[in-house]
Design an enzyme around this catalytic site. Structure first.
Site, short mmCIF file in Angstrom:
data_model
loop_
_atom_site.label_atom_id
_atom_site.label_comp_id
_atom_site.label_asym_id
_atom_site.label_seq_id
_atom_site.Cartn_x
_atom_site.Cartn_y
_atom_site.Cartn_z
N LYS A 1 0.86 -1.19 0.00
CA LYS A 1 0.00 0.00 0.00
C LYS A 1 0.89 1.24 0.00
O LYS A 1 1.48 1.61 1.01
CB LYS A 1 -0.92 0.04 1.24
CG LYS A 1 -2.04 1.06 1.04
CD LYS A 1 -2.43 1.80 2.29
CE LYS A 1 -1.86 3.16 2.47
NZ LYS A 1 -2.04 4.17 1.42
N GLU B 1 9.45 2.44 10.72
CA GLU B 1 10.48 3.49 10.63
C GLU B 1 9.74 4.81 10.47
O GLU B 1 8.93 4.98 9.55
CB GLU B 1 11.43 3.22 9.45
CG GLU B 1 12.36 2.04 9.67
CD GLU B 1 13.23 2.15 10.93
OE1 GLU B 1 13.53 3.27 11.36
OE2 GLU B 1 13.58 1.09 11.49
N CYS C 1 13.37 11.76 5.88
CA CYS C 1 13.32 11.45 7.32
C CYS C 1 14.65 11.75 7.97
O CYS C 1 14.71 12.03 9.16
CB CYS C 1 12.94 10.00 7.52
SG CYS C 1 13.96 8.88 6.55
N GLU D 1 9.00 17.51 14.28
CA GLU D 1 9.40 17.32 12.89
C GLU D 1 8.59 18.25 11.98
O GLU D 1 7.36 18.25 12.05
CB GLU D 1 9.17 15.87 12.47
CG GLU D 1 9.65 15.59 11.06
CD GLU D 1 9.38 14.16 10.61
OE1 GLU D 1 8.22 13.69 10.76
OE2 GLU D 1 10.31 13.51 10.11
P1 NAP Z 1 1.99 8.98 6.93
O1 NAP Z 1 0.94 9.99 6.82
O2 NAP Z 1 2.21 8.31 8.24
O3 NAP Z 1 1.68 7.89 5.81
C1 NAP Z 1 2.53 6.80 5.56
C2 NAP Z 1 1.71 5.67 4.96
O4 NAP Z 1 0.79 5.20 5.95
C3 NAP Z 1 0.87 6.10 3.76
O5 NAP Z 1 0.81 5.05 2.81
C4 NAP Z 1 -0.50 6.32 4.40
O6 NAP Z 1 -1.56 6.22 3.49
C5 NAP Z 1 -0.52 5.17 5.38
N1 NAP Z 1 -1.52 5.31 6.44
C6 NAP Z 1 -2.08 6.45 6.94
N2 NAP Z 1 -2.95 6.13 7.91
C7 NAP Z 1 -2.95 4.78 8.04
C8 NAP Z 1 -3.64 3.86 8.86
N3 NAP Z 1 -4.53 4.25 9.79
N4 NAP Z 1 -3.40 2.55 8.71
C9 NAP Z 1 -2.51 2.11 7.80
N5 NAP Z 1 -1.83 2.95 6.97
C10 NAP Z 1 -2.03 4.26 7.10
O7 NAP Z 1 3.42 9.57 6.50
P2 NAP Z 1 3.74 10.43 5.19
O8 NAP Z 1 3.20 11.81 5.36
O9 NAP Z 1 3.36 9.64 3.98
O10 NAP Z 1 5.34 10.46 5.24
C11 NAP Z 1 6.07 11.42 5.95
C12 NAP Z 1 6.58 10.82 7.25
O11 NAP Z 1 7.33 9.64 6.97
C13 NAP Z 1 7.54 11.73 8.00
O12 NAP Z 1 7.21 11.71 9.36
C14 NAP Z 1 8.90 11.09 7.77
O13 NAP Z 1 9.86 11.36 8.77
C15 NAP Z 1 8.54 9.65 7.72
N6 NAP Z 1 9.56 8.87 7.03
C16 NAP Z 1 10.35 8.05 7.78
C17 NAP Z 1 11.37 7.32 7.17
C18 NAP Z 1 12.26 6.42 7.98
O14 NAP Z 1 12.88 5.53 7.40
N7 NAP Z 1 12.37 6.62 9.28
C19 NAP Z 1 11.55 7.42 5.79
C20 NAP Z 1 10.72 8.26 5.06
C21 NAP Z 1 9.70 8.98 5.69
P3 NAP Z 1 -2.20 7.52 2.82
O15 NAP Z 1 -1.13 8.14 2.00
O16 NAP Z 1 -3.29 6.96 2.01
O17 NAP Z 1 -2.65 8.40 3.95
#
Ligand code: NAP
Length: 481
Positions: free
Chosen positions: A174, A249, A283, A381
């Site tokens: 997904k 992560e 990230c 963040e």
């Molecule tokens: P996000 O909003 O948490 O979304 C990540 C994924 O989770 C998306 O596919 C999202 O789908 C899905 N999701 C949302 N709600 C969910 C739920 N209730 N159940 C299951 N899946 C769900 O994060 P983002 O805005 O895409 O990414 C930015 C964040 O990622 C930042 O905080 C960044 O630091 C972090 N990040 C961390 C790393 C690492 O390796 N530590 C690497 C890259 C990014 P939808 O898009 O459909 O909402």
């Protein structure tokens, strides 16, 4: 398959049965990149059933069969590099040269895990009983749900999918709703490379709609998630209730420390690359620059000069910095500029929209000074191109401030003093530590992951360690009759 069929379930491309999902170009939000019906929870359930059905056969496939699919996919990724990079930039916004680099990296990751199918081993352990042979074997988990964010929209899905498939798991992927097309292209490529029906499935729909099924369905044997800390904590808590292996992560608030003996130009170059590269949407982006007071003026001036020289514009024009990914992230960036000003930080440069382009989610590279560690701008963040400079009086204070956040993903120190950098490596709370390098960036053969609120710390991604998450380990005691 039509252009609006984004769901790949049991080897068939199919329409979503949910609401329309619209992806806009962040450099020009009036422009729709694609619009298609999203998946429903029921479709996610069907994808899991298909994966469950296929997992036995794929799990029993030989290493060379799995290797062949992954090597072939790598070749296909490279053959389509320019088109894939364009797709990525149109949805995510990053400069086209960065997108090309990310696509090339996806091919590299596929090859890394292809080779892994033949080289991953168990252990032969000395036995205290001469009649008994003791060794370990690893077996695939079965069905894994892989949930990915938008900021590395081909690299992150690839490193999860390739590791999971290489170790014999069936997958439901997904991707982020912001960047679905590049994920669809990856799955198309793996399909063309010969992945069997059901072994890889794609479900594209909002996390709020399809997320629960992918976490709670009893057929899910493992979950790997990358994204925000809020979503990640919800996923790990839910998975823990079922006792299912989960890897999350999450966010970061990464510090770069500059000590008095540092190469100031190199430190400023790294801070600017780390803070503003990929529009701060990494990230591992540098968000806090902890500068020893003896060199604070020189470092600050060098960083501001460099920030002001960066070009900002549509990713297709290959500027230094593209737009924020979405209206939400755009709003967050400007909100944090206001928060920092209200808290009393001094805006040294940026903080507004550039004069050009006229539309799009653009913000100038932004630097704040006079930041205190207790301020929200130093704790939370932003995930945008906003750098906070914090002055420290000595090395101990640098360590204390570096560790004074909930996160622990990446950290760097600039110094020529071996005692100091070794102590930094020992004392800093970070899963990735750089000495005289930028906080961002990693090599695929190195384990990757954070500490504290940045990671579940259950298993690292990438490198040899990736295999550990996607497999069970059995300890075997064999005594001949
Ligand atoms: P996000 O909003 O948490 O979304 C990540 C994924 O989770 C998306 O596919 C999202 O789908 C899905 N999701 C949302 N709600 C969910 C739920 N209730 N159940 C299951 N899946 C769900 O994060 P983002 O805005 O895409 O990414 C930015 C964040 O990622 C930042 O905080 C960044 O630091 C972090 N990040 C961390 C790393 C690492 O390796 N530590 C690497 C890259 C990014 P939808 O898009 O459909 O909402």
């Amino acid at each position: 398959m039509t252009d609006t069929q984004y769901q790949y379930i049991d080897g068939e491309w199919t329409d979503g049965e949910g609401n329309e999902l619209v992806v806009r170009n962040p450099a020009s939000p009036d422009e729709t990149v694609v619009s298609f019906p999203a998946a429903t929870g029921a479709q996610a359930t069907r994808a899991l059933a298909a994966a469950d059905e296929a997992s036995g056969t794929w799990g029993a496939s030989t290493p060379d069969e799995r290797e062949a699919v992954l090597y072939d996919a790598a070749d296909r990724v490279e053959a389509s590099l320019d088109a894939l990079a364009e797709t990525l930039t149109l949805e995510e916004g990053k400069p086209i040269s960065s997108s090309r680099g990310e696509v090339a990296r996806a091919a590299e990751i596929l090859r890394f895990f292809a080779s892994y199918t033949r080289t991953a081993t168990g252990d032969t352990v000395p036995s205290t009983d001469p009649e008994t042979f003791t060794y370990t074997v690893r077996e695939p988990l079965g069905v894994v749900s892989l949930i990915t964010p938008w900021n590395f929209p081909i690299a992150t899905p690839t490193w999860k999918v390739a590791a999971a498939l290489a170790s014999g798991n069936a997958v439901v992927l997904k991707p982020s709703s912001e960047t679905p097309t590049i994920a669809k292209r990856l799955v198309e490529i793996l399909e063309a490379a010969g992945i069997p029906d059901g072994a890889l499935n794609l479900v594209v729909g909002p996390g709020s709609t399809v997320g629960d099924e992918l976490i709670t369905d009893e057929r899910v044997d493992g979950i790997s998630f990358t994204g925000s800390t809020g979503t990640g904590m919800h996923i790990s808590t839910t998975a823990a209730e079922r006792g299912v292996p989960v890897q999350t992560e999450m966010g970061g608030k990464n510090p770069q420390v500059v000590l008095p003996d540092a190469d100031i130009d190199a430190a400023a170059d790294a801070a600017v690359a780390g803070a503003f590269g990929l529009t701060g949407q990494a990230c591992t982006a540098t968000s806090r620059l902890l500068v020893h007071e003896a060199v604070a003026d020189r470092v600050t001036e060098a960083v501001v000069d460099r920030a002001e020289s960066l070009s900002v514009g549509p990713g297709m024009e290959d500027p230094d910095m593209g737009p924020a990914v979405s209206a939400d992230q755009d709003e967050t960036n400007f909100e944090y500029v206001s928060i920092a000003r209200e808290e009393g930080a001094t805006l040294l440069t940026g903080g507004g929209r550039p004069a050009e382009p006229e539309s799009g989610y653009f913000i100038e590279p932004t630097v704040f000074a006079d930041v205190e560690s207790s301020m929200r701008i130093a704790q939370e963040e932003v995930f945008g191109p906003v750098l906070s400079i914090i002055e420290v009086a000595d090395f101990d204070e640098a360590i204390r401030v570096a560790n004074d956040v909930a996160f622990g993903l990446s950290a760097s120190v600039f110094t020529a003093d071996m005692t100091r950098w070794r102590e930094f490596v020992d004392r800093v709370d970070a899963g990735v530590v750089k000495v005289n390098g930028t906080t961002s960036g990693s090599q695929i053969q190195m384990p990757f992951g954070g500490m504290k609120a940045s990671s579940s710390e259950t298993a690292k991604e990438l490198g040899q360690r990736a295999y550990e998450f996607y497999t069970h380990e059995k300890s075997v005691y064999r005594t001949d009759p």
